[in-house]
Design an enzyme around this catalytic site. Structure first.
Site, short mmCIF file in Angstrom:
data_model
loop_
_atom_site.label_atom_id
_atom_site.label_comp_id
_atom_site.label_asym_id
_atom_site.label_seq_id
_atom_site.Cartn_x
_atom_site.Cartn_y
_atom_site.Cartn_z
CD GLU A 142 63.27 -21.36 -60.91
OE1 GLU A 142 63.01 -21.69 -61.91
OE2 GLU A 142 63.26 -22.10 -59.59
CG HIS A 211 70.71 -28.65 -55.67
ND1 HIS A 211 70.84 -29.58 -56.94
CD2 HIS A 211 69.34 -28.45 -55.59
CE1 HIS A 211 69.67 -29.68 -57.52
NE2 HIS A 211 68.76 -29.30 -56.64
#
Lengths: 406, 396
Positions: A142, A211
């Site tokens: 990322e 998450h």
């Protein structure tokens, strides 16, 4: 990794969406998006335009007092075609595809966006259509692919960075804060960074703490970026297009549980205003400010409240940075009471900033302290019962309104 | 355990450096503006390649180029020393990272590429900015925070940018510019420009994970990215052997070819960059390790002598100084006299002093500049101005 939406709990929370499909068309936008070029329709609620853009033909058929909880479906006779129905992720894809068709410098990069079609199917089939370079499958890195997209944007490309889950973008925080947000300033205006950073966030169905993060609270202080949160297929497509066309870096927050929402959206091209809030349900007694998934919890609570005789005004703020203080202020002036319902944590969330902004600007108009309902300051637990308690539920909203309106 | 103090091996291979160039062609005295005659010079040290065939040691140059090298490097040297004094006089504040000693990398790279190729570097960016076409006045104005600076005084020492000549900055966070550099290369490939991007970083940044992430992607997609490690052997106060298990930075790319270059020799740098550009356009990324040295400390707050000896610094200055090397080349090829070179240095000094004087007189940014350039104006942020200081919400 399909969106988990068909669980029983979800459908009850979202059933109210079908009742005000058509109404949404009329209340979305009060001003046009003054991009210098392009010929697109912007839906207006008052028919006024700034003279540059074609008038909206539907302006004449306003229904100003729709009570959205009525289950009527008087799809008003509009002069335009009836539109088409689709799911939220399809609306995002439609917006994305239209923009990629329109401008060859728009490209997408992210994990599994290409051949896999996107973990939430937002980019399905785009790689076949546009090729591997324009819909780029990145490795799991990322920090560096966000940096790469920003570097590409410095030269004039318009990349869309997809975080498979917003929480993963924490790894790219340096790039987002320093290079994305600040480069326009530190270079004295030489470089523009027209990137869109998007991805699903929010509390899902027992996805676990890592998450289920709400990154809007972490990003909100970064100078130079704009943040928007979509909540319906209509505004998802409009905000996606606006974000891509914006010359500023925009972070578009989607929600894991909203991808399978169905709605009828117009066939014509439309772009929404990034800084504008959406009036979901006009009312008189209390202003409820919300965004993303909590909008549906609020609308469910609104049904109960209407039955109890209250008339809440519900505004989906949509623009998380900057806040649409114009719409919000008008509402506060009318109702004098504010309830903020958000999914962020109590500490340092969007609600906290919004509370401060409203207190600072509209203090004289408030009859009661601002009440802010947010998620608990805990990591989201796995157990379903605990997870439910972490986020704001409609019952709490009803109780808060009742207390506020005493 | 590598904790014992290792003697500096920075001087050893280069003691015979200067003399290897004299056997090359001798030309009769020619005017320094002559561009047509070619001089072939051997670099001081051969190149070392990793997974590639290194280019030849013989570099072609011209008298004009050598004179340009000399003038440019003298200007850079003078600018950095002047910045040192300005910092001590508190006209430059904050961080100031000086590049003197490393000038050969900047001028050698410029000689091999065009302004359409992109360069991106970290915070030791003053000389690269000059090399890309920036003026001394813009440099000093930015350093002193004046509005005439290259970033309108809002960036500072670490944020020099020049978009029209492909200089992408100027970045403060170590290693963050390398993914950006690969992004520049991605855009070049996307637009089929046939240009390359040079992403410069230091030996300290070479241990950043994002570098390897970016390198992986660049290699995966054959991006025309050239990663240049300016190895000055110290990451602030930490010597390279204390920070890296493998200080052979040109080999760290593993599957990506690499080349080790004597970074104090402008001609070697030029040759390497030319080679790298050809390679990157055909085969994808390549790593260049420039073996260089900085005379100053890491920044102005670092004396530079607590982690290395003064003998080492003066030794490198005597044996490997890039400006001296070019001076000796020019003299040995009789392209200019000693006096002419001294005159050039005097001119450069005067230029620098004038730029400083002008920058000192120039105005500070207007207070309203605090809020400009946060967002790009006129693009969908008109509802209130995205930073609300410009327009407060007004109820009807």
């Amino acid at each position: 990794m399909a969106a988990i939406l068909q669980a029983v709990g979800a459908t009850t929370a979202l059933s109210s969406t079908n009742s005000f499909d058509s109404k949404r068309l009329r209340f979305s936008s009060r001003r046009s998006l003054s991009v210098g070029k392009g010929n697109f329709f912007v839906v207006r609620s008052d028919g006024r335009s700034n003279g540059c853009y074609p008038r909206d033909r539907r302006a004449g058929q306003l229904v100003t007092n729709a009570v959205a909880t009525k289950a009527d479906s008087s799809t008003a006779s509009t002069a335009s075609k009836p539109g088409h129905e689709l799911l939220l992720f399809e609306a995002l894809r439609e917006g994305l595809e239209e923009e990629m068709d329109r401008d060859p410098s728009v490209c997408v990069m992210g994990e599994d966006v290409g051949h896999y079609g996107g973990s939430y199917k937002v980019t399905r089939d785009l790689a076949e259509k546009y090729g591997d370079l324009r819909v780029l499958d990145t490795p799991i890195a990322e920090n560096s692919f966000t940096g790469m997209a920003i570097g590409a944007a410095m030269t004039g490309l318009r990349p869309i960075i997809e975080g498979m889950n917003m929480g993963f973008l924490l790894l790219a925080f340096n790039q987002i804060s320093n290079n994305c947000g600040m480069l326009h300033y530190t270079s004295g205006g030489q470089f523009k960074i027209p990137v869109v950073i998007r991805g699903p966030g929010g509390v899902g169905r027992q996805l676990g703490a890592e998450h289920s993060q709400r990154l809007e609270s972490y990003f909100q202080s970064i100078p130079g970026i704009q943040m928007v949160a979509c909540s319906t297929p209509y505004n998802a497509k409009g905000l996606m297009k606006a974000a891509i066309r914006s010359e500023n870096p925009v972070i578009l927050f989607e929600h894991v549980l909203l991808y399978n929402l169905k709605e009828r959206i117009p066939d014509e091209e439309y772009v929404l205003n990034l800084e504008e809030a959406e009036m979901v349900r006009p009312g008189e007694h209390v202003t409820i400010l919300t965004y993303s998934r909590m909008r549906y919890h609020v609308m469910q609570a609104a049904k109960t409240l209407v039955n109890k005789g209250y008339d809440p005004e519900v505004i989906d703020i949509r623009s998380l940075k900057p806040f649409d203080l114009h719409t919000i202020g008008n509402s506060v002036k009318k109702t004098h009471r504010v309830l903020i319902v958000e999914e962020c944590m109590r500490t340092g969330g969007i609600g906290a900033s919004l509370t401060a902004a409203i207190s600072e600007n509209f203090h004289d108009y408030l009859d009661a302290p601002i009440v802010c309902l947010s998620s608990q300051d805990v990591p989201t637990p796995y157990a379903g019962t605990l997870e439910e308690v972490t986020v704001v539920q409609p019952a709490q909203i009803v109780a808060a309104v009742e207390q506020l309106c005493q | 355990m590598a904790l014992t103090h290792r003697s500096s091996n920075l001087l050893r291979p280069f003691t015979t450096a200067v003399f290897s160039s004299t056997p090359s062609l001798r030309r009769p005295f020619s005017s320094s503006a002559d561009d047509t005659t070619t001089i072939t010079i051997e670099t001081s040290v051969p190149f070392t390649g990793h997974k590639c065939d290194p280019p030849s040691r013989s570099v072609e140059t011209s008298p004009k180029e050598l004179m340009t090298f000399f003038r440019d490097m003298a200007k850079m040297r003078r600018m950095e020393i002047a910045a040192d004094s300005l910092y001590k006089a508190k006209l430059i504040r904050g961080f100031c990272h000086l590049y003197d000693g490393q000038e050969a990398v900047a001028v050698g790279m410029e000689a091999a590429i065009t302004k359409k190729d992109c360069i991106i570097t970290a915070y030791r960016d003053h000389c690269i900015y000059l090399g890309r076409g920036g003026t001394l006045l813009e440099c000093f104005s930015e350093l002193m925070g004046r509005q005439g600076g290259c970033s309108k005084g809002k960036g500072g020492s670490m944020h020099f940018y020049k978009k029209d000549s492909g200089f992408y900055g100027g970045h403060g966070i170590v290693g963050a510019q390398v993914p950006l550099g690969c992004g520049l290369a991605f855009a070049q490939k996307y637009s089929k420009d046939e240009t390359v991007s040079f992403a410069l970083y230091g030996d300290g940044a070479a241990n950043q994970g994002q570098l390897f992430e970016a390198l992986n992607m660049a290699a995966l997609w054959d991006l025309p990215a050239i990663l240049v490690c300016e190895n000055n052997h110290y990451g602030m106060g930490t010597a390279e052997w204390r920070a890296a298990k493998s200080p052979a930075y040109y080999k760290r790319g593993d599957y990506v070819p690499g080349l080790k270059v004597d970074g104090m020799d402008a001609l070697a740098v030029k040759q390497a960059c030319k080679f790298a550009k050809e390679h990157a356009l055909k085969n994808g990324p390549i790593i260049l390790e420039m073996d260089t040295y900085r005379y100053h400390g890491h920044s102005m707050s670092d004396p530079g002598s607590t982690y290395r000896t003064r003998d080492e610094i003066s030794g490198v200055r005597q044996e490997r100084d890039p400006v001296e090397r070019i001076r000796k080349l020019i003299l040995s090829h009789e392209l200019a006299t000693e006096k002419e070179l001294k005159d050039i240095e005097k001119e450069v000094r005067k230029e620098v002093d004038e730029a400083i004087a002008q920058a000192k007189e120039s105005p500070m940014p207007d207070p309203s500049e605090l809020f400009t350039n946060v967002y790009v104006k006129g693009y969908g942020v008109e509802a209130f101005g995205a930073d609300r200081k410009e327009v407060r919400a007004v109820l009807p």
